[in-house]
Design a protein around this motif. Structure first.
Motif, PDB file in Angstrom:
ATOM      1  N   GLY A  17       3.767 -20.410  -4.033  1.00  0.00           N
ATOM      2  CA  GLY A  17       4.387 -21.248  -3.021  1.00  0.00           C
ATOM      3  C   GLY A  17       4.070 -22.706  -3.237  1.00  0.00           C
ATOM      4  O   GLY A  17       3.334 -23.073  -4.157  1.00  0.00           O
ATOM      5  N   ARG A  18       4.619 -23.527  -2.378  1.00  0.00           N
ATOM      6  CA  ARG A  18       4.376 -24.966  -2.493  1.00  0.00           C
ATOM      7  C   ARG A  18       2.911 -25.304  -2.268  1.00  0.00           C
ATOM      8  O   ARG A  18       2.418 -26.332  -2.745  1.00  0.00           O
ATOM      9  N   GLU A  19       2.207 -24.440  -1.527  1.00  0.00           N
ATOM     10  CA  GLU A  19       0.784 -24.670  -1.262  1.00  0.00           C
ATOM     11  C   GLU A  19      -0.105 -24.120  -2.361  1.00  0.00           C
ATOM     12  O   GLU A  19      -1.325 -24.297  -2.320  1.00  0.00           O
ATOM     13  N   GLY A  20       0.483 -23.440  -3.341  1.00  0.00           N
ATOM     14  CA  GLY A  20      -0.317 -22.882  -4.417  1.00  0.00           C
ATOM     15  C   GLY A  20      -0.095 -21.391  -4.596  1.00  0.00           C
ATOM     16  O   GLY A  20       0.843 -20.803  -4.056  1.00  0.00           O
ATOM     17  N   ARG A  21      -0.974 -20.788  -5.342  1.00  0.00           N
ATOM     18  CA  ARG A  21      -0.861 -19.370  -5.712  1.00  0.00           C
ATOM     19  C   ARG A  21      -1.778 -18.510  -4.845  1.00  0.00           C
ATOM     20  O   ARG A  21      -2.931 -18.862  -4.623  1.00  0.00           O
ATOM     21  N   ILE A  22      -1.257 -17.389  -4.395  1.00  0.00           N
ATOM     22  CA  ILE A  22      -2.032 -16.413  -3.639  1.00  0.00           C
ATOM     23  C   ILE A  22      -1.900 -15.069  -4.358  1.00  0.00           C
ATOM     24  O   ILE A  22      -0.789 -14.643  -4.681  1.00  0.00           O
ATOM     25  N   GLU A  23      -3.024 -14.402  -4.611  1.00  0.00           N
ATOM     26  CA  GLU A  23      -2.998 -13.079  -5.244  1.00  0.00           C
ATOM     27  C   GLU A  23      -3.623 -12.053  -4.303  1.00  0.00           C
ATOM     28  O   GLU A  23      -4.720 -12.255  -3.780  1.00  0.00           O
ATOM     29  N   LEU A  24      -2.899 -10.966  -4.072  1.00  0.00           N
ATOM     30  CA  LEU A  24      -3.393  -9.890  -3.235  1.00  0.00           C
ATOM     31  C   LEU A  24      -3.552  -8.628  -4.085  1.00  0.00           C
ATOM     32  O   LEU A  24      -2.591  -8.154  -4.703  1.00  0.00           O
ATOM     33  N   SER A  25      -4.748  -8.099  -4.119  1.00  0.00           N
ATOM     34  CA  SER A  25      -4.968  -6.808  -4.758  1.00  0.00           C
ATOM     35  C   SER A  25      -4.425  -5.712  -3.847  1.00  0.00           C
ATOM     36  O   SER A  25      -4.043  -5.954  -2.697  1.00  0.00           O
ATOM     37  N   GLY A  26      -4.406  -4.478  -4.360  1.00  0.00           N
ATOM     38  CA  GLY A  26      -3.962  -3.373  -3.522  1.00  0.00           C
ATOM     39  C   GLY A  26      -4.809  -3.235  -2.273  1.00  0.00           C
ATOM     40  O   GLY A  26      -4.291  -3.010  -1.179  1.00  0.00           O
ATOM     41  N   ARG A  27      -6.120  -3.387  -2.414  1.00  0.00           N
ATOM     42  CA  ARG A  27      -7.017  -3.262  -1.259  1.00  0.00           C
ATOM     43  C   ARG A  27      -6.770  -4.375  -0.248  1.00  0.00           C
ATOM     44  O   ARG A  27      -6.739  -4.129   0.966  1.00  0.00           O
ATOM     45  N   VAL A  28      -6.579  -5.597  -0.728  1.00  0.00           N
ATOM     46  CA  VAL A  28      -6.364  -6.720   0.185  1.00  0.00           C
ATOM     47  C   VAL A  28      -5.009  -6.598   0.879  1.00  0.00           C
ATOM     48  O   VAL A  28      -4.891  -6.849   2.087  1.00  0.00           O
ATOM     49  N   MET A  60      12.006  12.404  -5.499  1.00  0.00           N
ATOM     50  CA  MET A  60      11.842  11.833  -4.156  1.00  0.00           C
ATOM     51  C   MET A  60      10.833  10.690  -4.217  1.00  0.00           C
ATOM     52  O   MET A  60       9.712  10.885  -4.686  1.00  0.00           O
ATOM     53  N   PRO A  61      11.189   9.489  -3.788  1.00  0.00           N
ATOM     54  CA  PRO A  61      10.252   8.359  -3.851  1.00  0.00           C
ATOM     55  C   PRO A  61       9.104   8.546  -2.873  1.00  0.00           C
ATOM     56  O   PRO A  61       9.195   9.284  -1.900  1.00  0.00           O
ATOM     57  N   GLN A  62       8.012   7.873  -3.164  1.00  0.00           N
ATOM     58  CA  GLN A  62       6.879   7.900  -2.253  1.00  0.00           C
ATOM     59  C   GLN A  62       7.215   7.110  -0.988  1.00  0.00           C
ATOM     60  O   GLN A  62       7.963   6.142  -1.025  1.00  0.00           O
ATOM     61  N   THR A  63       6.638   7.520   0.118  1.00  0.00           N
ATOM     62  CA  THR A  63       6.823   6.791   1.361  1.00  0.00           C
ATOM     63  C   THR A  63       5.937   5.548   1.357  1.00  0.00           C
ATOM     64  O   THR A  63       4.977   5.467   0.573  1.00  0.00           O
ATOM     65  N   PRO A  64       6.231   4.560   2.194  1.00  0.00           N
ATOM     66  CA  PRO A  64       5.366   3.379   2.250  1.00  0.00           C
ATOM     67  C   PRO A  64       3.907   3.722   2.526  1.00  0.00           C
ATOM     68  O   PRO A  64       3.004   3.124   1.927  1.00  0.00           O
ATOM     69  N   THR A  65       3.649   4.691   3.402  1.00  0.00           N
ATOM     70  CA  THR A  65       2.271   5.066   3.698  1.00  0.00           C
ATOM     71  C   THR A  65       1.603   5.685   2.478  1.00  0.00           C
ATOM     72  O   THR A  65       0.425   5.428   2.199  1.00  0.00           O
ATOM     73  N   GLN A  66       2.338   6.480   1.732  1.00  0.00           N
ATOM     74  CA  GLN A  66       1.774   7.051   0.508  1.00  0.00           C
ATOM     75  C   GLN A  66       1.480   5.963  -0.522  1.00  0.00           C
ATOM     76  O   GLN A  66       0.477   6.021  -1.233  1.00  0.00           O
ATOM     77  N   LEU A  67       2.343   4.949  -0.598  1.00  0.00           N
ATOM     78  CA  LEU A  67       2.101   3.844  -1.518  1.00  0.00           C
ATOM     79  C   LEU A  67       0.834   3.083  -1.139  1.00  0.00           C
ATOM     80  O   LEU A  67       0.032   2.705  -2.001  1.00  0.00           O
ATOM     81  N   LEU A  68       0.638   2.861   0.158  1.00  0.00           N
ATOM     82  CA  LEU A  68      -0.563   2.160   0.612  1.00  0.00           C
ATOM     83  C   LEU A  68      -1.813   2.972   0.301  1.00  0.00           C
ATOM     84  O   LEU A  68      -2.847   2.416  -0.104  1.00  0.00           O
ATOM     85  N   THR A  69      -1.744   4.277   0.497  1.00  0.00           N
ATOM     86  CA  THR A  69      -2.875   5.140   0.163  1.00  0.00           C
ATOM     87  C   THR A  69      -3.191   5.039  -1.328  1.00  0.00           C
ATOM     88  O   THR A  69      -4.361   4.973  -1.734  1.00  0.00           O
ATOM     89  N   ARG A  70      -2.156   5.015  -2.149  1.00  0.00           N
ATOM     90  CA  ARG A  70      -2.357   4.898  -3.590  1.00  0.00           C
ATOM     91  C   ARG A  70      -2.948   3.540  -3.955  1.00  0.00           C
ATOM     92  O   ARG A  70      -3.798   3.444  -4.847  1.00  0.00           O
ATOM     93  N   MET A  71      -2.525   2.486  -3.268  1.00  0.00           N
ATOM     94  CA  MET A  71      -3.084   1.162  -3.537  1.00  0.00           C
ATOM     95  C   MET A  71      -4.590   1.137  -3.282  1.00  0.00           C
ATOM     96  O   MET A  71      -5.332   0.427  -3.960  1.00  0.00           O
ATOM     97  N   ARG A  72      -5.033   1.900  -2.290  1.00  0.00           N
ATOM     98  CA  ARG A  72      -6.457   1.926  -1.957  1.00  0.00           C
ATOM     99  C   ARG A  72      -7.264   2.755  -2.949  1.00  0.00           C
ATOM    100  O   ARG A  72      -8.484   2.586  -3.032  1.00  0.00           O
ATOM    101  N   SER A  73      -6.611   3.660  -3.657  1.00  0.00           N
ATOM    102  CA  SER A  73      -7.348   4.622  -4.476  1.00  0.00           C
ATOM    103  C   SER A  73      -7.153   4.440  -5.973  1.00  0.00           C
ATOM    104  O   SER A  73      -7.991   4.875  -6.762  1.00  0.00           O
ATOM    105  N   VAL A  74      -6.050   3.836  -6.401  1.00  0.00           N
ATOM    106  CA  VAL A  74      -5.770   3.645  -7.823  1.00  0.00           C
ATOM    107  C   VAL A  74      -5.878   2.162  -8.160  1.00  0.00           C
ATOM    108  O   VAL A  74      -5.065   1.357  -7.708  1.00  0.00           O
ATOM    109  N   SER A  75      -6.887   1.796  -8.909  1.00  0.00           N
ATOM    110  CA  SER A  75      -7.115   0.396  -9.286  1.00  0.00           C
ATOM    111  C   SER A  75      -6.963  -0.531  -8.081  1.00  0.00           C
ATOM    112  O   SER A  75      -6.119  -1.448  -8.094  1.00  0.00           O
TER     113      SER A  75
END
Length: 272
Positions: free
Chosen positions: A26-37, A1-16
């Motif tokens: 994009g045409r304006e440049g590069r944007i990087e978002l960490s799990g927390r961001v 069973m895959p993780q739900t979106p909310t579970q994935l977000l929780t994992r993003m906050r807690s794992v690396s």
């Protein structure tokens, strides 16, 4: 069973949480978002949906947006509040497509000239990474996403997640409702490596390249320009379940060897 979106977000906050999870070229440049961001943007967007657009569990939201880092944040926000995302055909995007989702409660659009009739609500989304407001005349009654989102809270306290959420519909398409399992298990990666979650971390090539990238750990999946939003959402769920990163490329931006090596791309997903 895959993780739900909310579970994935929780994992993003807690794992690396400082590791890259979403990269935009994009045409304006590069944007990087960490799990927390990324989680922070989702929380702000969730609070905006609830506070400004009355979104709640069961609300339907027509997403008239291209593949973009803001689009993914908004879609995950819809899922976080329990809303169902309404998508039209991946190959058709015009102002007219909004009219085909006439029963959606909320419309999110980046196109000029879109208007909806009450009681439907509209949020106009400026896609410029540094955009502070909608460029042009805002339709009457519309919410300006770029101008409003930063004022909303960094934490969303009422995430719609429960033991049965994994089987809850996330997306409505012309072909029917799709759950998280449907989205992940119907993702066909190029290169003949099969379907579903087990293929998300496997090596892959597209029809436009002979280069193969392999990695035994968490994948970094690059989506070629032109990949539709439904496939992008499927890819995000599959990759983030494995603590990987998703690289999005705007139409018109070339995918170069320098980009591939710089992002440490292990897999590529094309339009075929």
């Amino acid at each position: 069973m895959p993780q739900t979106p909310t579970q994935l977000l929780t994992r993003m906050r807690s794992v690396s949480p400082t590791s890259p999870r979403l990269v935009w070229h994009g045409r304006e440049g590069r944007i990087e978002l960490s799990g927390r961001v990324f989680d922070n943007w989702v929380a702000k967007s969730s609070n905006l949906l609830v506070d400004e657009l009355d979104a709640a569990g069961g609300t339907t939201v027509a997403v008239d947006l291209p593949v973009h880092w803001k689009t993914l944040a908004l879609v995950f926000a819809c899922w976080q509040v329990g809303a169902v995302v309404v998508l039209e055909d991946d190959d058709v995007r015009s102002a007219a497509t909004v009219g085909t989702s006439a029963d959606a409660d909320i419309v999110l659009s980046s196109q000029a000239g879109v208007e909806v009739d009450p009681p439907r609500l509209l949020a106009c989304v400026a896609l410029g990474s540094l955009a502070l407001r909608w460029d042009g005349t805002l339709p009457r009654g519309a919410v300006d996403f770029a101008a409003e989102v930063r004022s909303h809270g960094d934490v969303f306290l009422d995430a719609a997640d429960d033991p049965g959420a994994a089987s809850a519909p996330l997306v409505r398409t012309p072909g029917g409702m799709l759950t998280a399992a449907d989205l992940v298990d119907t993702l066909a990666l190029p290169g003949g490596h099969g379907r579903g979650r087990d293929s998300a971390a496997g090596a892959a090539t597209t029809d436009t390249t002979s280069t193969t990238y392999t990695d035994a750990g968490s994948p970094t999946l690059l989506l070629e320009p032109g990949v539709g939003l439904l496939r992008a959402l499927s890819a995000a769920l599959a990759v983030w379940e494995r603590d990987g990163a998703l690289v999005l490329v705007e139409d018109g931006v070339p995918v170069t060897d320098r980009m591939l090596s710089g992002e440490r791309v292990t897999d590529r997903l094309g339009t075929a």
